[in-house]
Design a protein around this motif. Structure first.
Motif, mmCIF file in Angstrom:
data_model
loop_
_atom_site.group_PDB
_atom_site.id
_atom_site.type_symbol
_atom_site.label_atom_id
_atom_site.label_comp_id
_atom_site.label_asym_id
_atom_site.label_seq_id
_atom_site.Cartn_x
_atom_site.Cartn_y
_atom_site.Cartn_z
ATOM 1 N N ILE A 142 -32.500 12.846 -77.305
ATOM 2 C CA ILE A 142 -32.391 14.279 -77.577
ATOM 3 C C ILE A 142 -33.221 15.065 -76.566
ATOM 4 O O ILE A 142 -32.764 16.073 -76.004
ATOM 5 N N ILE A 158 -31.710 17.910 -73.850
ATOM 6 C CA ILE A 158 -32.146 19.305 -73.872
ATOM 7 C C ILE A 158 -32.881 19.663 -72.594
ATOM 8 O O ILE A 158 -32.738 20.773 -72.063
ATOM 9 N N LEU A 181 -30.838 27.971 -76.488
ATOM 10 C CA LEU A 181 -29.762 27.256 -77.163
ATOM 11 C C LEU A 181 -28.525 28.109 -77.374
ATOM 12 O O LEU A 181 -27.404 27.660 -77.132
ATOM 13 N N ASN A 220 -30.979 28.872 -85.196
ATOM 14 C CA ASN A 220 -32.216 28.680 -84.446
ATOM 15 C C ASN A 220 -33.338 29.561 -85.008
ATOM 16 O O ASN A 220 -34.478 29.121 -85.174
ATOM 17 N N ASP A 227 -37.126 22.712 -78.513
ATOM 18 C CA ASP A 227 -36.769 23.990 -77.887
ATOM 19 C C ASP A 227 -37.977 24.907 -77.689
ATOM 20 O O ASP A 227 -37.839 25.985 -77.116
ATOM 21 N N GLN A 247 -32.761 22.584 -86.464
ATOM 22 C CA GLN A 247 -32.931 22.162 -85.081
ATOM 23 C C GLN A 247 -31.738 21.328 -84.625
ATOM 24 O O GLN A 247 -31.192 21.545 -83.535
ATOM 25 N N TYR A 248 -31.327 20.376 -85.457
ATOM 26 C CA TYR A 248 -30.270 19.469 -85.037
ATOM 27 C C TYR A 248 -28.912 20.154 -84.952
ATOM 28 O O TYR A 248 -28.071 19.789 -84.123
ATOM 29 N N TYR A 259 -29.174 22.087 -81.609
ATOM 30 C CA TYR A 259 -29.189 21.215 -80.432
ATOM 31 C C TYR A 259 -27.799 20.627 -80.180
ATOM 32 O O TYR A 259 -27.344 20.526 -79.041
#
Length: 536
Positions: free
Chosen positions: A94, A98, A111, A135, A263, A421-422, A425
């Motif tokens: 991950i 990113i 993002l 986010n 992030d 978050q996931y 992302y």
């Protein structure tokens, strides 16, 4: 390193910028201009200070203390040792995915900006909107969970200091949490240069605390609490109602919450020097170093906690790691170590509020939030987005009210931070390969490894979005349900309703990232979009 060409996301205007390996502040401004934005923040953060933001947000020892209660019940020592190791592999994928995007387009919007840039024209505005709101929700949940964790640590210290006669009420813990939020607001409203200079002390404090834990804990632990290797690496203690396999998966929240907020460096990118190189360095270095050191910390703790997991979880101290330290160091030694944990956790709260407020600022700059016209402002005296700081902390305080619904409800705030978050992302990483748009790589690129790493990362995140929506027990009542579904579902539902609301919804005026180069930004007018081709 390779030179980079960046294009503005506005379909009506393009700009190309060549980025050289060594970039001055003016060069960073040109890179940002290539993405459509004027430079509004000051470039206060050096690459090592950007690393400090990411490393202090991970904050290994205090973070482990905050979420150990989500690891131990679901497998004991095996969960925190082997679960951490398994997660470490996927967390690295991950971080790499990113970091590559952050190098290509270093903007505080991060993002949702990438989502708009890489998605197909038909879906880019809606997906950008969803990612922006998810986010924002996830970052605010992160602020709430960090300060709630710090409040629990402070009340645990009070319990230890009282000889275990004091046990904090929910109201007392919430009051401490609100006081912490106010302290963090005061610090984050100062000149960001102060926050940048604090990062080196934060790095040193984190490293020293890890050393104290790795060396001091085994040295101080009495023999009756020392475990052998067979127990540490081969014993699975599941004290929940779930079967062992599912319990082991639920224990992953322990590692995934600790090594998260990838992030955070992205949101500071408009304040960082040599951003498209510093971002991947800070993100990958902080993640990999923390994964390795964190595994060592878990092994040390597993050897020194004794075998009675249920007693650790039910101790009147009210904090599993504090109980383990108390058994090893005694009252005075524990208070000394625990004070260091509280200080580092407090520093963690400063860093996460700084990063979260920048994301709110960026989304407001592009007109995404209802209060955008109020929030999109930098204080002329301090050069900090003070209004965004206050907004983020205020909503985090309201989210903390879930504590009064029970321990599982406040636990959902920790889960919410990871799930949001996931979601945010996975969408831009997927859009990069599925959106059909040209992607100009930055100085850091993975080449042929980009696609397989992205697939691994997205599949892992998608699976655990589902896993973390399950309750703590198989047959939950009102007090045992997973409130993540309620908060996340409510936030997403409201944002989508707001987008499609007749005449005044975001679909009629939200255009995605807004160019700020030629003039002062205004919130997009609430009228039908000129881009008919993007309407659903």
């Amino acid at each position: 390193m390779k030179s980079v060409s960046s294009k503005d996301t506005d379909p009506k205007a393009t700009a190309a910028v060549v980025v050289h390996p060594t970039i001055s502040v003016d060069g960073d401004t040109e890179v940002l201009a290539g993405l459509g934005y004027k430079q509004e923040f000051r470039r206060n953060f050096t690459p090592i200070e950007l690393f400090g933001i990411a490393f202090s947000i991970i904050g290994l020892v205090p973070s482990l203390a905050s979420v150990l209660v989500f690891g131990l019940p679901y497998g004991g020592t095996s969960a925190i040792v082997w679960g951490w190791a398994v997660c470490g592999v996927f967390l690295t994928s991950i971080a790499l995915a990113i970091a590559e995007l952050g190098s290509a387009a270093p903007t505080s919007g991060g993002l949702y900006y990438w989502t708009f840039k890489f998605s197909s024209p038909r879906w880019r505005r809606l997906l950008c909107w969803i990612v922006g709101y998810s986010n924002t929700t996830g970052n605010i949940a992160a602020v709430a969970s960090v300060d709630w964790g710090c409040a629990v640590q402070i009340t645990a210290a009070a319990s230890i200091g009282s000889g275990l006669t004091f046990e904090a009420t929910t109201a007392q813990t919430y009051g401490v949490c609100c006081a912490l939020l106010l302290c963090h607001v005061a610090i984050c409203s100062l000149n960001p240069k102060i926050i940048a200079r604090l990062q080196m002390p934060y790095i040193i404090l984190n490293v020293l605390l890890c050393l104290v834990f790795l060396i001091g804990l085994p040295a101080a632990t009495p023999k009756e609490f020392m475990n052998d290797a067979k127990f540490v690496f081969g014993t699975f203690q599941n004290v929940t109602s779930w079967n062992d396999g599912w319990a082991f998966l639920l224990s992953f929240l322990y590692a995934l919450w600790t090594i998260g907020a990838f992030d955070s460096t992205i949101h500071i990118s408009e304040e960082a020097r040599n951003a498209n190189v510093a971002i991947p360095f800070a993100l990958i270095a902080s993640s990999v170093i923390s994964i390795i050191i964190g595994w060592g910390l878990n092994v040390a703790m597993a050897f020194c906690m004794g075998t009675d997991i249920e007693n650790i979880l039910s101790s009147p101290i009210g904090q599993p790691m504090a109980t383990i330290l108390f058994n090893s160091f005694g009252q005075k030694g524990t208070l000394a170590v625990w004070s260091g944990i509280i200080v580092v956790q407090f520093a963690l709260g400063t860093s996460i509020l700084t990063a979260s407020s920048r994301q709110v600022f960026a989304f407001s700059r592009d007109g995404g939030l209802p209060l955008s016209t109020v929030l999109y402002k930098i204080n002329e005296r301090t050069h900090a987005p003070t209004r965004c700081v206050w907004f983020t902390a205020t909503v985090a305080g309201l989210l903390g009210l879930l504590a009064f619904a029970g321990s599982n409800a406040i636990g959902a705030v920790f889960t919410l931070a990871v799930v949001c978050q996931y979601i945010v992302y996975s969408i831009p990483i997927s859009a990069r390969f599925l959106g059909g748009q040209e992607v100009k790589p930055g100085p850091f690129e993975l080449g042929k490894l980009s696609l397989p790493i992205a697939i691994i990362a997205v599949l892992f995140m998608t699976f655990f979005i589902i896993v973390f929506l399950f309750p703590a027990s198989p047959n939950p009542g009102a007090g045992d349900m997973n409130y993540t579904v309620v908060v996340l579902g409510g936030a997403l539902l409201l944002s989508i309703v707001y987008y499609f609301f007749p005449k005044y919804g975001g679909r009629y005026w939200f255009t995605g990232p807004v160019r700020t180069l030629e003039a002062e930004v205004e919130v997009p007018s609430r009228g039908p979009s000129e881009d008919e081709g993007e309407k659903s």
